[in-house]
Design an enzyme around this catalytic site. Sequence first.
Site, PDB file in Angstrom:
ATOM      1  N   LYS A  13      41.844  16.594 -12.556  1.00  0.00           N
ATOM      2  CA  LYS A  13      40.449  16.991 -12.800  1.00  0.00           C
ATOM      3  C   LYS A  13      39.770  17.400 -11.497  1.00  0.00           C
ATOM      4  CE  LYS A  13      39.302  12.928 -14.358  1.00  0.00           C
ATOM      5  NZ  LYS A  13      40.589  12.226 -14.239  1.00  0.00           N
ATOM      6  N   ARG A  88      32.693   9.415 -19.500  1.00  0.00           N
ATOM      7  CA  ARG A  88      33.945   8.694 -19.633  1.00  0.00           C
ATOM      8  C   ARG A  88      33.907   7.739 -20.810  1.00  0.00           C
ATOM      9  NH1 ARG A  88      35.968   8.901 -14.301  1.00  0.00           N
ATOM     10  NH2 ARG A  88      38.006   7.952 -14.141  1.00  0.00           N
ATOM     11  N   ARG A 127      49.591  10.671  -4.067  1.00  0.00           N
ATOM     12  CA  ARG A 127      48.283  11.199  -3.665  1.00  0.00           C
ATOM     13  C   ARG A 127      47.826  10.538  -2.365  1.00  0.00           C
ATOM     14  NH1 ARG A 127      43.161  11.247  -7.491  1.00  0.00           N
ATOM     15  NH2 ARG A 127      43.732   9.061  -7.766  1.00  0.00           N
ATOM     16  N   ARG A 160      44.515   5.755  -2.068  1.00  0.00           N
ATOM     17  CA  ARG A 160      43.280   5.160  -2.582  1.00  0.00           C
ATOM     18  C   ARG A 160      43.542   3.735  -3.048  1.00  0.00           C
ATOM     19  NH1 ARG A 160      40.416   9.317  -6.671  1.00  0.00           N
ATOM     20  NH2 ARG A 160      40.475   7.540  -8.082  1.00  0.00           N
ATOM     21  N   ARG A 171      44.095   1.672 -15.358  1.00  0.00           N
ATOM     22  CA  ARG A 171      43.225   2.853 -15.512  1.00  0.00           C
ATOM     23  C   ARG A 171      43.688   3.700 -16.704  1.00  0.00           C
ATOM     24  NH1 ARG A 171      43.711   5.283  -9.748  1.00  0.00           N
ATOM     25  NH2 ARG A 171      42.496   7.020 -10.561  1.00  0.00           N
TER      26      ARG A 171
HETATM   27  P1  AP5 Z   1      43.509  14.783  -8.759  1.00  0.00           P
HETATM   28  O1  AP5 Z   1      42.980  16.153  -8.844  1.00  0.00           O
HETATM   29  O2  AP5 Z   1      43.068  13.909  -7.651  1.00  0.00           O
HETATM   30  O3  AP5 Z   1      43.330  14.055 -10.195  1.00  0.00           O
HETATM   31  P2  AP5 Z   1      42.055  13.460 -10.913  1.00  0.00           P
HETATM   32  O4  AP5 Z   1      42.201  13.786 -12.364  1.00  0.00           O
HETATM   33  O5  AP5 Z   1      40.817  13.859 -10.230  1.00  0.00           O
HETATM   34  O6  AP5 Z   1      42.392  11.916 -10.714  1.00  0.00           O
HETATM   35  P3  AP5 Z   1      41.453  10.707 -10.314  1.00  0.00           P
HETATM   36  O7  AP5 Z   1      42.400   9.592  -9.932  1.00  0.00           O
HETATM   37  O8  AP5 Z   1      40.424  11.103  -9.339  1.00  0.00           O
HETATM   38  O9  AP5 Z   1      40.853  10.372 -11.684  1.00  0.00           O
HETATM   39  P4  AP5 Z   1      40.085   9.173 -12.099  1.00  0.00           P
HETATM   40  O10 AP5 Z   1      39.456   9.730 -13.277  1.00  0.00           O
HETATM   41  O11 AP5 Z   1      40.864   7.934 -12.328  1.00  0.00           O
HETATM   42  O12 AP5 Z   1      39.212   8.811 -10.797  1.00  0.00           O
HETATM   43  P5  AP5 Z   1      37.674   8.950 -10.500  1.00  0.00           P
HETATM   44  O13 AP5 Z   1      37.517   9.172  -9.066  1.00  0.00           O
HETATM   45  O14 AP5 Z   1      37.029   9.866 -11.451  1.00  0.00           O
HETATM   46  O15 AP5 Z   1      45.110  14.865  -8.744  1.00  0.00           O
HETATM   47  C1  AP5 Z   1      45.916  13.717  -8.626  1.00  0.00           C
HETATM   48  C2  AP5 Z   1      47.091  13.988  -7.666  1.00  0.00           C
HETATM   49  O16 AP5 Z   1      47.972  14.918  -8.260  1.00  0.00           O
HETATM   50  C3  AP5 Z   1      46.662  14.613  -6.319  1.00  0.00           C
HETATM   51  O17 AP5 Z   1      47.488  14.121  -5.300  1.00  0.00           O
HETATM   52  C4  AP5 Z   1      46.878  16.122  -6.537  1.00  0.00           C
HETATM   53  O18 AP5 Z   1      47.150  16.776  -5.318  1.00  0.00           O
HETATM   54  C5  AP5 Z   1      48.054  16.128  -7.488  1.00  0.00           C
HETATM   55  N1  AP5 Z   1      48.014  17.219  -8.449  1.00  0.00           N
HETATM   56  C6  AP5 Z   1      46.905  17.750  -9.068  1.00  0.00           C
HETATM   57  N2  AP5 Z   1      47.246  18.729  -9.930  1.00  0.00           N
HETATM   58  C7  AP5 Z   1      48.612  18.820  -9.865  1.00  0.00           C
HETATM   59  C8  AP5 Z   1      49.577  19.655 -10.530  1.00  0.00           C
HETATM   60  N3  AP5 Z   1      49.211  20.579 -11.435  1.00  0.00           N
HETATM   61  N4  AP5 Z   1      50.887  19.468 -10.224  1.00  0.00           N
HETATM   62  C9  AP5 Z   1      51.268  18.517  -9.318  1.00  0.00           C
HETATM   63  N5  AP5 Z   1      50.410  17.712  -8.644  1.00  0.00           N
HETATM   64  C10 AP5 Z   1      49.093  17.855  -8.923  1.00  0.00           C
HETATM   65  O19 AP5 Z   1      37.169   7.474 -10.856  1.00  0.00           O
HETATM   66  C11 AP5 Z   1      37.580   6.361 -10.106  1.00  0.00           C
HETATM   67  C12 AP5 Z   1      36.908   5.111 -10.635  1.00  0.00           C
HETATM   68  O20 AP5 Z   1      35.472   5.232 -10.516  1.00  0.00           O
HETATM   69  C13 AP5 Z   1      37.130   4.801 -12.121  1.00  0.00           C
HETATM   70  O21 AP5 Z   1      38.336   4.092 -12.325  1.00  0.00           O
HETATM   71  C14 AP5 Z   1      35.871   3.992 -12.435  1.00  0.00           C
HETATM   72  O22 AP5 Z   1      35.994   2.668 -11.981  1.00  0.00           O
HETATM   73  C15 AP5 Z   1      34.800   4.679 -11.612  1.00  0.00           C
HETATM   74  N6  AP5 Z   1      34.105   5.755 -12.361  1.00  0.00           N
HETATM   75  C16 AP5 Z   1      34.075   7.087 -12.040  1.00  0.00           C
HETATM   76  N7  AP5 Z   1      33.365   7.777 -12.939  1.00  0.00           N
HETATM   77  C17 AP5 Z   1      32.930   6.874 -13.873  1.00  0.00           C
HETATM   78  C18 AP5 Z   1      32.176   6.972 -15.075  1.00  0.00           C
HETATM   79  N8  AP5 Z   1      31.705   8.153 -15.521  1.00  0.00           N
HETATM   80  N9  AP5 Z   1      31.923   5.831 -15.762  1.00  0.00           N
HETATM   81  C19 AP5 Z   1      32.366   4.645 -15.336  1.00  0.00           C
HETATM   82  N10 AP5 Z   1      33.109   4.470 -14.221  1.00  0.00           N
HETATM   83  C20 AP5 Z   1      33.394   5.580 -13.492  1.00  0.00           C
HETATM   84 MG    MG Z   2      39.385  12.774  -9.052  1.00  0.00          MG
END
Ligand code: AP5
Ligand code: MG
Length: 213
Positions: A13, A88, A127, A160, A171
């Site tokens: 994402k 979410r 990552r 991370r 997660r």
């Molecule tokens: P990346 O692009 O980083 O993936 P992502 O979907 O952004 O993954 P996140 O881990 O950031 O998602 P998340 O939803 O768990 O975390 P968030 O920060 O939102 O890609 C992942 C890896 O793969 C990278 O190394 C990239 O280079 C690689 N990659 C990408 N595309 C690829 C491809 N096509 N092929 C190969 N490799 C690829 O949330 C973190 C925490 O914050 C949550 O757990 C929660 O506690 C809190 N939080 C955030 N938002 C909310 C909310 N709205 N409500 C409640 N809690 C929240």
């Molecule tokens: Mg992300």
Amino acid sequence: MKIVMLGAPGAGKGTQAKMIAERYGIPHVSTGDIFRANIKNGTDLGREAKAYMDKGELVPDELTVRILLDRVAQDDCKNGYVLDGFPRTIPQAETLKKELDRLGESIDFAIDVDVPDENIVKRMGGRRACVTCGATYHIEHVPPKKEGICDVCGGELILRDDDKPETVQNRLNVYHTQTQPLIDFYTAEGVLKTVDGTQDMKDVFNAIVSILG
Ligand code: AP5
Ligand code: MG
């Protein structure tokens, strides 16, 4: 243009939202990035969020919604935005919808980046994120020019805290129970589009651009 990115943790994402933001000139709004910036700066919000994030749990809706609505009310969001990691939960989606309704606006596209759980666990271990600017790398797919050092700002690259295997599994469980129902929510709204997130990231982006036009 108002876009919501859906998908499991690690589906890509953030990677795609960043490219969309650059291509269409709209801000990339990530609740995860906002929380991580607060943790880094040692704010009360950061302390509160970290307790949930480290366990792979969601930060409570009330807090998350307040932060998101404040962010999208800022001037740079006037012509649209790409939301990454929000909503979410169904209550988050409903609150956003209510707020947009009030403004006579709506979400134009909800893009589900679809990646099976098996691929996710492998991806997360590779990552790396910059402690200083938050730029994201992957040791195999997007390696930095110099190991452990950010290409953008020279900061240190780390795994991370929530990318440890046990936390990733939690997660994913949280995603399936609390976030996946949004696929039906946005299908009912008539804006859901699904892309195959297992492709190379450029191909994922091309698929998204052909949807957005
Ligand atoms: P990346 O692009 O980083 O993936 P992502 O979907 O952004 O993954 P996140 O881990 O950031 O998602 P998340 O939803 O768990 O975390 P968030 O920060 O939102 O890609 C992942 C890896 O793969 C990278 O190394 C990239 O280079 C690689 N990659 C990408 N595309 C690829 C491809 N096509 N092929 C190969 N490799 C690829 O949330 C973190 C925490 O914050 C949550 O757990 C929660 O506690 C809190 N939080 C955030 N938002 C909310 C909310 N709205 N409500 C409640 N809690 C929240
Ligand atoms: Mg992300």
